[in-house]
Design a protein around this motif. Structure first.
Motif, PDB file in Angstrom:
ATOM      1  N   GLN A  61       0.825  -1.209   0.000  1.00  0.00           N
ATOM      2  CA  GLN A  61       0.000   0.000   0.000  1.00  0.00           C
ATOM      3  C   GLN A  61       0.863   1.264   0.000  1.00  0.00           C
ATOM      4  O   GLN A  61       0.545   2.246  -0.676  1.00  0.00           O
ATOM      5  CB  GLN A  61      -0.938  -0.001   1.227  1.00  0.00           C
ATOM      6  N   VAL A  62       1.976   1.226   0.741  1.00  0.00           N
ATOM      7  CA  VAL A  62       2.884   2.380   0.752  1.00  0.00           C
ATOM      8  C   VAL A  62       3.456   2.620  -0.642  1.00  0.00           C
ATOM      9  O   VAL A  62       3.474   3.748  -1.146  1.00  0.00           O
ATOM     10  CB  VAL A  62       4.026   2.151   1.772  1.00  0.00           C
ATOM     11  N   VAL A  63       3.919   1.556  -1.304  1.00  0.00           N
ATOM     12  CA  VAL A  63       4.513   1.706  -2.632  1.00  0.00           C
ATOM     13  C   VAL A  63       3.463   2.143  -3.646  1.00  0.00           C
ATOM     14  O   VAL A  63       3.738   2.984  -4.524  1.00  0.00           O
ATOM     15  CB  VAL A  63       5.185   0.385  -3.081  1.00  0.00           C
ATOM     16  N   ALA A  64       2.251   1.604  -3.548  1.00  0.00           N
ATOM     17  CA  ALA A  64       1.185   1.988  -4.471  1.00  0.00           C
ATOM     18  C   ALA A  64       0.916   3.488  -4.400  1.00  0.00           C
ATOM     19  O   ALA A  64       0.700   4.142  -5.440  1.00  0.00           O
ATOM     20  CB  ALA A  64      -0.088   1.200  -4.166  1.00  0.00           C
ATOM     21  N   GLU A  65       0.933   4.067  -3.210  1.00  0.00           N
ATOM     22  CA  GLU A  65       0.750   5.519  -3.077  1.00  0.00           C
ATOM     23  C   GLU A  65       1.964   6.271  -3.607  1.00  0.00           C
ATOM     24  O   GLU A  65       1.840   7.333  -4.231  1.00  0.00           O
ATOM     25  CB  GLU A  65       0.492   5.882  -1.618  1.00  0.00           C
ATOM     26  N   MET A  66       3.145   5.728  -3.380  1.00  0.00           N
ATOM     27  CA  MET A  66       4.365   6.403  -3.828  1.00  0.00           C
ATOM     28  C   MET A  66       4.401   6.543  -5.345  1.00  0.00           C
ATOM     29  O   MET A  66       4.749   7.602  -5.871  1.00  0.00           O
ATOM     30  CB  MET A  66       5.605   5.637  -3.354  1.00  0.00           C
ATOM     31  N   VAL A  67       4.059   5.468  -6.065  1.00  0.00           N
ATOM     32  CA  VAL A  67       4.204   5.504  -7.517  1.00  0.00           C
ATOM     33  C   VAL A  67       3.142   6.370  -8.182  1.00  0.00           C
ATOM     34  O   VAL A  67       3.218   6.613  -9.397  1.00  0.00           O
ATOM     35  CB  VAL A  67       4.182   4.085  -8.114  1.00  0.00           C
ATOM     36  N   ARG A  68       2.173   6.835  -7.430  1.00  0.00           N
ATOM     37  CA  ARG A  68       1.210   7.806  -7.978  1.00  0.00           C
ATOM     38  C   ARG A  68       1.807   9.207  -8.011  1.00  0.00           C
ATOM     39  O   ARG A  68       1.246  10.114  -8.625  1.00  0.00           O
ATOM     40  CB  ARG A  68      -0.081   7.784  -7.160  1.00  0.00           C
ATOM     41  N   ASP A  69       2.949   9.376  -7.350  1.00  0.00           N
ATOM     42  CA  ASP A  69       3.677  10.650  -7.339  1.00  0.00           C
ATOM     43  C   ASP A  69       4.567  10.693  -8.591  1.00  0.00           C
ATOM     44  O   ASP A  69       5.373   9.789  -8.817  1.00  0.00           O
ATOM     45  CB  ASP A  69       4.523  10.733  -6.078  1.00  0.00           C
ATOM     46  N   ALA A  70       4.450  11.746  -9.392  1.00  0.00           N
ATOM     47  CA  ALA A  70       5.198  11.847 -10.654  1.00  0.00           C
ATOM     48  C   ALA A  70       6.703  11.797 -10.429  1.00  0.00           C
ATOM     49  O   ALA A  70       7.449  11.254 -11.258  1.00  0.00           O
ATOM     50  CB  ALA A  70       4.817  13.134 -11.386  1.00  0.00           C
ATOM     51  N   ARG A  71       7.161  12.361  -9.290  1.00  0.00           N
ATOM     52  CA  ARG A  71       8.601  12.357  -9.027  1.00  0.00           C
ATOM     53  C   ARG A  71       9.114  10.939  -8.782  1.00  0.00           C
ATOM     54  O   ARG A  71      10.216  10.574  -9.215  1.00  0.00           O
ATOM     55  CB  ARG A  71       8.916  13.242  -7.823  1.00  0.00           C
ATOM     56  N   VAL A  72       8.324  10.127  -8.088  1.00  0.00           N
ATOM     57  CA  VAL A  72       8.717   8.738  -7.843  1.00  0.00           C
ATOM     58  C   VAL A  72       8.586   7.916  -9.120  1.00  0.00           C
ATOM     59  O   VAL A  72       9.432   7.087  -9.436  1.00  0.00           O
ATOM     60  CB  VAL A  72       7.853   8.131  -6.724  1.00  0.00           C
ATOM     61  N   LEU A  73       7.520   8.182  -9.878  1.00  0.00           N
ATOM     62  CA  LEU A  73       7.306   7.448 -11.118  1.00  0.00           C
ATOM     63  C   LEU A  73       8.467   7.668 -12.088  1.00  0.00           C
ATOM     64  O   LEU A  73       8.781   6.806 -12.905  1.00  0.00           O
ATOM     65  CB  LEU A  73       5.990   7.875 -11.763  1.00  0.00           C
ATOM     66  N   ALA A  74       9.114   8.842 -11.985  1.00  0.00           N
ATOM     67  CA  ALA A  74      10.251   9.134 -12.865  1.00  0.00           C
ATOM     68  C   ALA A  74      11.406   8.160 -12.639  1.00  0.00           C
ATOM     69  O   ALA A  74      12.201   7.892 -13.542  1.00  0.00           O
ATOM     70  CB  ALA A  74      10.733  10.572 -12.644  1.00  0.00           C
ATOM     71  N   LEU A  75      11.495   7.599 -11.404  1.00  0.00           N
ATOM     72  CA  LEU A  75      12.537   6.621 -11.126  1.00  0.00           C
ATOM     73  C   LEU A  75      12.359   5.346 -11.943  1.00  0.00           C
ATOM     74  O   LEU A  75      13.323   4.609 -12.185  1.00  0.00           O
ATOM     75  CB  LEU A  75      12.541   6.266  -9.637  1.00  0.00           C
ATOM     76  N   LEU A  76      11.126   5.086 -12.360  1.00  0.00           N
ATOM     77  CA  LEU A  76      10.823   3.865 -13.107  1.00  0.00           C
ATOM     78  C   LEU A  76      10.820   4.098 -14.602  1.00  0.00           C
ATOM     79  O   LEU A  76      10.606   3.161 -15.380  1.00  0.00           O
ATOM     80  CB  LEU A  76       9.458   3.320 -12.680  1.00  0.00           C
ATOM     81  N   SER A  77      11.028   5.338 -15.024  1.00  0.00           N
ATOM     82  CA  SER A  77      10.969   5.694 -16.439  1.00  0.00           C
ATOM     83  C   SER A  77      12.357   5.618 -17.066  1.00  0.00           C
ATOM     84  O   SER A  77      13.373   5.721 -16.371  1.00  0.00           O
ATOM     85  CB  SER A  77      10.394   7.105 -16.605  1.00  0.00           C
ATOM     86  N   PRO A  78      12.410   5.459 -18.387  1.00  0.00           N
ATOM     87  CA  PRO A  78      13.713   5.392 -19.062  1.00  0.00           C
ATOM     88  C   PRO A  78      14.524   6.658 -18.854  1.00  0.00           C
ATOM     89  O   PRO A  78      13.987   7.762 -18.809  1.00  0.00           O
ATOM     90  CB  PRO A  78      13.334   5.219 -20.540  1.00  0.00           C
ATOM     91  N   SER A  79      15.841   6.483 -18.742  1.00  0.00           N
ATOM     92  CA  SER A  79      16.741   7.632 -18.591  1.00  0.00           C
ATOM     93  C   SER A  79      17.297   8.040 -19.941  1.00  0.00           C
ATOM     94  O   SER A  79      17.217   7.312 -20.922  1.00  0.00           O
ATOM     95  CB  SER A  79      17.900   7.267 -17.645  1.00  0.00           C
ATOM     96  N   GLY A  80      17.895   9.203 -19.999  1.00  0.00           N
ATOM     97  CA  GLY A  80      18.437   9.714 -21.253  1.00  0.00           C
ATOM     98  C   GLY A  80      19.718   9.015 -21.672  1.00  0.00           C
ATOM     99  O   GLY A  80      20.356   8.315 -20.900  1.00  0.00           O
ATOM    100  N   ASP A  81      20.108   9.235 -22.925  1.00  0.00           N
ATOM    101  CA  ASP A  81      21.265   8.559 -23.496  1.00  0.00           C
ATOM    102  C   ASP A  81      22.484   9.473 -23.556  1.00  0.00           C
ATOM    103  O   ASP A  81      23.578   9.096 -23.226  1.00  0.00           O
ATOM    104  CB  ASP A  81      20.895   8.060 -24.900  1.00  0.00           C
ATOM    105  N   ASP A  82      22.320  10.670 -23.989  1.00  0.00           N
ATOM    106  CA  ASP A  82      23.341  11.712 -24.197  1.00  0.00           C
ATOM    107  C   ASP A  82      24.538  11.221 -25.009  1.00  0.00           C
ATOM    108  O   ASP A  82      25.676  11.650 -24.799  1.00  0.00           O
ATOM    109  CB  ASP A  82      23.796  12.342 -22.874  1.00  0.00           C
TER     110      ASP A  82
END
Length: 489
Positions: free
Chosen positions: A351-372
């Motif tokens: 339940q704690v993690v489910a609430e966390m991943v609704r936060d855009a800042r936390v969700l960014a941790l699960l998103s692809p990173s840049g290549d540069d």
């Protein structure tokens, strides 16, 4: 001469062999036996034993158990004659003939064949004829092998399909994609890079009634074998695909379409063939969310934090408490500092993690990173190193460098190549989103996700430390969990 004074019939053994019997029908060896029996009858020999090696080559040097048993029977004196369809059924290598020559000379064995006549190994002329026949048979096999190798090389260079069992993801013939199976390969490749376990993916495929190309259920090993194939990226290779990526020899592009891009395949291959990775069939798949992830928050004997790994265990009845129902508990695996109920702990953390991943800042941790630009530079360096290995091999073949220098140089290049492959694999994995990214409700998607996905999300966003109970016999409480958010970016 009376009948009793006539010479007793030769006690004979029949030997039959066929090199390849793909259908397993034994038709070839049975035909040989029938013709050999007919010959023995014409000779007046008594067949006392039949030895058959089916689907075994006499040239490759593979063990022929029935052939060895027949020679043992000759040594014991059980048989005095051998009958075969042709001399090449007995041997196709000169080394095997010499053993038979020695045995025939010492035991006075008579040898007859259906199609090659008598084999008289008791005279110099007979032995010479036998050696000529053996040399011809050996030359035929070597010539056939050269033609097969030349054909394979031509097909490799042309990127053509070389036959075999239908590869998963392609229609029969291996050149046309089966879209549904291709999507399975692509999705499973992404899931592996996102941190999912092979066992979890295989279980999910079986639940969806997706089967392998032979119609079998998936296992972690069969799934691994499919995902590490260079064919998935439209590449031709030599040798085994299961070697580490830096040791795999890619010889060119194939004619069939790829199922995944080369970077994705290379990242999957590097991940699944890494020397540090245990064999997938021996890998245990955790049944609980925090097992192996959470840490012990107790204080050690010297006043330092324990930090030991938390594992799940079952605590059940004891002689003093026989009526207790077995219950899953988390326990400090290092010093048994503490235990805590598994179901309540997992439910709370979910339940704690489910609430966390609704936060855009936390969700960014699960998103692809840049290549540069790092991936492109890595690809260019990999191409240079591969060319260096090819040139070193060419120099060795041309006797420009000796074996010591060849090994030293290729070892050095492969070390750097392995480092480049690792960096490229990490970059590709960083570009793969975990499955809950993009969901309308990431929190609910997390709760609905398979356990291996939940564990990967947990590792990415939250640190969990389990604390000892305030006093013996204390009821479960969320206060026993020390949770820390992983750094944001």
């Amino acid at each position: 001469m009376s009948r009793t004074q006539q010479q007793a019939p030769v006690r004979a053994a029949i030997y039959a062999r066929i090199s390849r019997d793909r259908a397993g029908e034994r038709a070839g060896v049975e035909q040989q036996e029938r013709e050999c029996r007919a010959l023995a009858e014409r000779l007046g020999w008594e067949v006392v034993a039949v030895y058959v090696d089916n689907d075994i080559s006499a040239y490759k040097g593979k063990p022929r158990p029935q052939y060895r048993a027949m020679l043992d029977a000759v040594r014991r004196g059980d048989v005095g004659g051998l009958v075969a369809w042709h001399t090449d059924r007995l041997h196709r290598r000169l080394v095997d003939l010499e053993e038979l020559v020695t045995l025939a000379e010492t035991k006075h064995v008579e040898i007859r064949t259906v199609t090659a006549g008598d084999v008289d190994l008791s005279t110099a002329g007979g032995r010479m004829n036998a050696r000529i026949l053996a040399a011809v048979a050996q030359q035929e096999v070597e010539h056939l092998r050269e033609r097969v190798q030349a054909k394979r090389k031509t097909m490799l260079e042309a990127g053509a399909y070389r036959g075999g069992k239908r590869p998963f993801g392609y229609r029969k013939g291996g050149m046309v994609v089966r879209p549904r199976e291709a999507e399975v390969v692509a999705r499973a490749s992404r899931d592996v890079l996102a941190g999912r376990s092979l066992k979890g993916i295989a279980r999910e495929l079986n639940q969806q009634r997706v089967r392998t190309s032979s119609g079998a259920e998936w296992t972690s090993l069969s799934l691994r074998d499919v995902l590490i194939r260079p064919r998935n990226a439209g590449l031709i290779h030599t040798g085994k695909a299961s070697v580490p990526t830096a040791e795999l020899t890619i010889v060119g592009r194939a004619q069939w379409p790829a199922l995944v891009d080369e970077d994705t395949w290379r990242a999957v291959h590097a991940l699944l063939t890494a020397p540090s990775r245990r064999h997938p069939n021996h890998k245990t798949d955790p049944s609980w969310l925090l097992s192996g992830i959470a840490r012990c928050g107790a204080t050690g004997p010297e006043g330092q934090p324990c930090g030991g790994v938390i594992r799940a265990t079952s605590i059940g009845a004891t002689p003093s408490r026989p009526n207790i129902t077995p219950t899953a508990h988390y326990r400090c695996a290092e010093f048994a500092h503490l235990t805590v109920l598994v179901p309540k702990t997992d439910d709370y953390v979910r339940q704690v993690v489910a609430e966390m991943v609704r936060d855009a800042r936390v969700l960014a941790l699960l998103s692809p990173s840049g290549d540069d630009g790092r991936m492109e530079r890595g690809r260019e360096r990999r191409a240079v190193l591969v060319r260096q290995i090819e040139q070193t091999e060419a120099d060795y073949d041309a006797d420009l460098i000796d074996a010591r220098r060849f090994k030293a140089k290729t070892d050095r290049i492969r070390v750097e190549l392995e480092e480049v492959e690792t960096l490229l694999a990490e970059g590709t994995r960083a570009g793969v989103a975990l499955p809950i990214v993009g969901a309308r409700d990431p929190g609910q998607a997390f709760l609905d996700a398979p356990l291996d996905v939940q564990r990967q999300v947990l590792r990415t966003v939250l640190g969990v430390q389990i604390m000892p109970a305030a006093y013996r016999g204390a009821a479960w409480s969320s206060d026993r969990l020390a949770l820390s958010r992983v750094g944001e970016r």
